[in-house]
Motif scaffolding. Structure first.
Motif, mmCIF file in Angstrom:
data_model
loop_
_atom_site.group_PDB
_atom_site.id
_atom_site.type_symbol
_atom_site.label_atom_id
_atom_site.label_comp_id
_atom_site.label_asym_id
_atom_site.label_seq_id
_atom_site.Cartn_x
_atom_site.Cartn_y
_atom_site.Cartn_z
ATOM 1 N N ARG A 121 -7.924 12.953 -18.160
ATOM 2 C CA ARG A 121 -7.756 12.488 -18.834
ATOM 3 C C ARG A 121 -9.575 11.267 -19.646
ATOM 4 O O ARG A 121 -8.695 10.871 -20.653
ATOM 5 C CB ARG A 121 -7.576 11.439 -17.573
ATOM 6 N N LEU A 122 -10.070 11.558 -19.158
ATOM 7 C CA LEU A 122 -11.005 10.978 -19.535
ATOM 8 C C LEU A 122 -11.939 11.719 -21.208
ATOM 9 O O LEU A 122 -12.203 10.924 -21.703
ATOM 10 C CB LEU A 122 -13.116 10.993 -18.790
ATOM 11 N N ASP A 167 -10.043 13.737 -22.840
ATOM 12 C CA ASP A 167 -8.783 13.212 -23.247
ATOM 13 C C ASP A 167 -8.917 11.959 -24.716
ATOM 14 O O ASP A 167 -8.264 11.273 -25.402
ATOM 15 C CB ASP A 167 -7.681 13.036 -22.829
ATOM 16 N N SER A 168 -8.993 10.658 -23.560
ATOM 17 C CA SER A 168 -9.355 9.671 -24.087
ATOM 18 C C SER A 168 -10.687 9.092 -25.653
ATOM 19 O O SER A 168 -10.186 8.710 -26.251
ATOM 20 C CB SER A 168 -9.467 8.756 -23.189
ATOM 21 N N GLU A 174 -9.083 9.331 -28.796
ATOM 22 C CA GLU A 174 -9.004 8.087 -29.225
ATOM 23 C C GLU A 174 -9.590 6.834 -29.614
ATOM 24 O O GLU A 174 -9.109 5.938 -28.374
ATOM 25 C CB GLU A 174 -7.122 7.894 -28.928
ATOM 26 N N TRP A 201 -14.861 0.927 -25.071
ATOM 27 C CA TRP A 201 -14.243 1.848 -24.718
ATOM 28 C C TRP A 201 -15.394 2.167 -23.848
ATOM 29 O O TRP A 201 -14.642 3.204 -22.802
ATOM 30 C CB TRP A 201 -14.314 2.519 -25.551
ATOM 31 N N GLU A 243 -14.050 3.920 -20.165
ATOM 32 C CA GLU A 243 -14.447 4.854 -19.637
ATOM 33 C C GLU A 243 -15.273 5.643 -18.190
ATOM 34 O O GLU A 243 -15.193 5.636 -17.567
ATOM 35 C CB GLU A 243 -14.975 5.502 -20.469
ATOM 36 N N ASN A 271 -18.443 12.211 -23.480
ATOM 37 C CA ASN A 271 -18.231 11.074 -24.242
ATOM 38 C C ASN A 271 -19.215 10.142 -24.828
ATOM 39 O O ASN A 271 -18.932 9.456 -26.019
ATOM 40 C CB ASN A 271 -17.239 10.405 -22.794
#
Length: 139
Positions: free
Chosen positions: A53-54, A56-57, A60, A71, A75, A95
């Motif tokens: 999920r992290l 994938d974020s 966006e 963001w 995160e 990230n």
């Protein structure tokens, strides 16, 4: 004379076989310990799903410096929920790369770097039987 030499030879052979068996047992135990000691930590299935999920974020990220900073903060809070810190470090690196690109700073990671990071992160999720997918970071 020949009768006396024979018992000593068989004793030497017996001690040699015993020594070989002891050496083999020590080698197997040492190898097992080494593999257990040096293998990646194993994350839970929940950790691996949160990690995905992290990742994938990162596709966006909001635009603008303030949006990126918000963001990153969000995160970081989510990532702190990961029990496996080593997996969290891999996700943090990914990230971080994504945040830099969103800010227009630096260059995206090379394909080889991304593959290496994905392999390392997936090493932590092998027992959980979860495969993390790391999309390329757009420049």
């Amino acid at each position: 004379m020949a009768a006396l030499a024979r018992p000593q030879n068989s004793r030497a052979i017996l001690f040699g076989v015993i020594a070989l068996l002891v050496f083999a047992a020590v080698a197997v135990a040492g190898s097992y310990w080494w593999n257990q000691h040096n293998r990646p930590s194993q994350a839970s299935r929940a950790d691996c799903r949160l990690a995905q999920r992290l990742v994938d974020s990162a596709q966006e990220i909001p635009s603008g410096k303030a949006g990126v900073e918000e963001w990153v903060k969000s995160e970081r809070q989510l990532r702190s929920q990961l029990d496996d810190g080593y997996l969290g470090a891999n996700i943090s690196i990914y990230n971080g790369w994504a945040a830099q690109q969103a800010k227009g700073v630096g260059t995206p990671p090379q394909k080889k770097e991304l593959e290496q990071l994905a392999d390392e992160a997936n090493g932590h999720c092998s027992t959980a039987k979860v495969t993390l997918e790391f999309p390329p970071i757009a420049s």
